[in-house]
Design a protein around this motif. Structure first.
Motif, PDB file in Angstrom:
ATOM      1  N   ASN A  50       5.377 -33.287   6.314  1.00 25.16           N
ATOM      2  CA  ASN A  50       5.009 -32.154   5.463  1.00 25.16           C
ATOM      3  C   ASN A  50       3.490 -31.951   5.455  1.00 25.16           C
ATOM      4  O   ASN A  50       3.009 -30.821   5.490  1.00 25.16           O
ATOM      5  N   ALA A  78       8.206 -28.797   9.492  1.00 29.13           N
ATOM      6  CA  ALA A  78       9.135 -28.692   8.359  1.00 29.13           C
ATOM      7  C   ALA A  78      10.501 -29.237   8.744  1.00 29.13           C
ATOM      8  O   ALA A  78      11.146 -29.936   7.951  1.00 29.13           O
ATOM      9  N   LEU A  99       9.989 -31.463  -1.258  1.00 30.80           N
ATOM     10  CA  LEU A  99       9.039 -32.008  -0.293  1.00 30.80           C
ATOM     11  C   LEU A  99       7.970 -32.854  -0.977  1.00 30.80           C
ATOM     12  O   LEU A  99       7.545 -33.864  -0.444  1.00 30.80           O
TER      13      LEU A  99
END
Length: 137
Positions: A61, A24, A50
């Motif tokens: 991701n 992340a 994202l």
């Protein structure tokens, strides 16, 4: 009261739990100081932000999601191996190898090396099976 030994394999469980956070962080790298209206990270709606990412951010991701998917089997394999009294040295080596392969997997995913990534994924999966059966007699 006796405290159980916190083995190297258990430390690897902690590292595995932290790997999705690393992914992340990679996906969000360099966007925290940019306003959301200008493409920066939007902490009010992080999943939507994202989902709009492309290239290496999108792959980071995706690596995060896959890393979360790999965690339950690894955790269970390490716990079961401890319960059935696997050789601690063998278990520790396999757990470290699994973590190393998962780190390589993340790097290959972010770096857009799909074929190598798939091979490393398979190796890590088979190492995890080895962990599960490391105490089998």
């Amino acid at each position: 009261m006796t405290l159980a030994n916190f083995t190297l394999a258990y430390w690897c469980v902690l590292v595995a739990a932290l790997l999705p956070i690393v992914c992340a962080g990679i996906a969000k790298y360099g966007t925290m100081r940019v306003a959301p209206g200008k493409g920066g990270f939007d902490n009010n709606d992080p999943r939507a932000w994202l989902s709009r990412q492309t290239d290496w951010r999108a792959r980071a991701n995706a690596a995060q999601a896959n890393t979360f998917e790999a965690i339950p089997f690894f955790f269970a394999a390490v716990i079961i191996a401890h319960q059935i009294q696997a050789s601690q040295a063998r278990l520790d080596i396999l757990a470290v190898l699994f973590i190393a392969l998962r780190i390589i997997y993340i790097a290959l995913y972010v770096g857009n090396e799909a074929n190598a990534r798939s091979i490393v994924w398979a190796l890590a999966f088979f190492i995890n099976i080895g962990i599960l059966f490391s105490g089998f007699r």
